[in-house]
Design a protein around this motif. Sequence first.
Motif, short mmCIF file in Angstrom:
data_model
loop_
_atom_site.label_atom_id
_atom_site.label_comp_id
_atom_site.label_asym_id
_atom_site.label_seq_id
_atom_site.Cartn_x
_atom_site.Cartn_y
_atom_site.Cartn_z
N ASP A 6 19.72 60.31 54.48
CA ASP A 6 18.62 59.81 55.31
C ASP A 6 18.89 60.04 56.80
N VAL A 7 20.08 59.65 57.26
CA VAL A 7 20.39 59.71 58.69
C VAL A 7 21.75 60.37 58.89
N LEU A 23 22.54 50.72 59.60
CA LEU A 23 21.67 51.53 58.74
C LEU A 23 21.94 51.26 57.26
N VAL A 30 23.79 57.28 55.01
CA VAL A 30 24.28 57.74 56.31
C VAL A 30 25.48 58.65 56.15
N TRP A 178 16.72 62.17 59.71
CA TRP A 178 16.85 61.83 61.13
C TRP A 178 18.26 62.20 61.61
N ARG A 298 12.43 63.78 65.60
CA ARG A 298 13.37 63.25 64.61
C ARG A 298 14.78 63.07 65.17
N LEU A 331 15.31 52.01 62.40
CA LEU A 331 15.36 53.32 61.75
C LEU A 331 15.47 53.16 60.24
#
Length: 522
Positions: A6-7, A23, A30, A178, A298, A331
């Motif tokens: 995701d991130v 997060l 992550v 992101w 993003r 986020l």
Amino acid sequence: MSYDVDVIVAGGGPVGLMLACELRLGGASVVVLERLTEVDPTIKAGSLNTPSVEALYRRGLLPGLQKAQEENLERFAAFMRQRLPEGEPAKAPPRFAGHFAGITLSADRLDPSDPDLNGHGPADLVGMVGQQQLEVLLAERAADLGVDVRRGVELTGFEADGDGVTVATGEGPLRGRWLVGCDGGRSAVRKLAGFDFPGTGPEITAHQAMVEMEGAEALGAGWHATPTGVYAHGPMPGRILTVEFGGTPVGRDTPVTADELQASIRNVSGADVVVTGVKTATRFTDNARQATTYRLGRVLLAGDAAHVHSPFGGQGLNLGLGDAVNLGWKLAATVRGWAPEGLLDTYTAERHPIGAWVLDWTRAQIALMRPDPHARALREVVTQLTETVAGTTHFVKKISGVWQHYDLPGDHPLVGGSAPDLELADGSRLADHLHGGGALLLDPAGELRVLVSGYDDRLRVVAEPVPGRAGLAGLLVRPDGVVAWAADTGQVDPGALEAALSAWLGAPAVAGAGARAARASA
């Protein structure tokens, strides 16, 4: 299109690790990319302010902070003992409350009745924690939460589009929804993304180091302004900091040598010290720059990637931790799909003004450190102000961060500020119910639960009286510990609570649920 994660967080220092933990608590996957293979031993920040300690306390990390502070207090005691003549008994040192431009602030001059300096619970008792200590603590926390931290892996480039970001690394490409740059003042993410980064240029060369030296007894303890600059000695054995004007550092990427440090110490202090060993050392200057926005599509920025300034007053690490706590849940909510429209944009809106204040706060200190007659005259005026109770209290409130407040809708005095650490009737404290990283509704009378149905996946309701605040009817706390709604007894407006829920937690998960449905059926 498929995603690896995701991130992607570029940078595994305290800010990147704090963001990654937030997060994960919010339900996002992550990956943290950190070019260094281990914690950077270079001497850096040495203290945490009240918002930082509160944030860590709310995540259950207070015991680790307390242990780190105990270790540092022992080192401080050792430094003070070194300075005593042989056989002289140790005395309790003055209570240090911080400094402004090297002007020491005494805790003995604080106004103990000031409400802003009270009510923070155990967070009031912790602050003397070093950056490396915090990074180790957060790395352990990240591992416990299942964060994928890849040390020795550096972001070398990326391509962003409307759906995500593809990052280039030495281990191959990585695709995420992101990308967040937490990669420091020379941020590759900021430069590659094209963020505007205006500000003011440097005028000092400063050094901070842990050294072994002969002749240290000629150096005064604490902060000192001299005809050639400013220096600080202590509070740990061997710690020295110098500030010289008239030029910026050369050779920023070369190791700081013993000769370089010795020359700087002698120039600023006038003492003929001999540096015999360097444990850790760094050069720095006073660039003061800030990204005009913290988000471009993003790609987002946090910490020094978003703002740089001199370290005086201990604001840098704390400012970055505040960014991480503010951004993390927003986020994560965006990733999970329940974020209300515009939630992610509130990150820049809320954090940018605090960053701008920090930059001006550090610029003002540089002005007072200059060795010219006009600056030294002004320094004397400010010193006189700090020798008053009102003056010291004002400066300490600013340095400690207790003034920080977001402009949120609502007339209650608690709205927009950090939630007070209330003690509940069952013996728990408010912070104990925030370890999971979600929002919280404090419902002392047990009458508000019906108004928040449909939010069980993102909101915890605590129906427990608050003996010390009998007039409080309800408190809605965002995941970052900020009060989004509050009401006193007899003043509960279900519509205002519904508006706050909608603004920060989106629509309820069950169609027709929530405060509006409850009102309609009443």
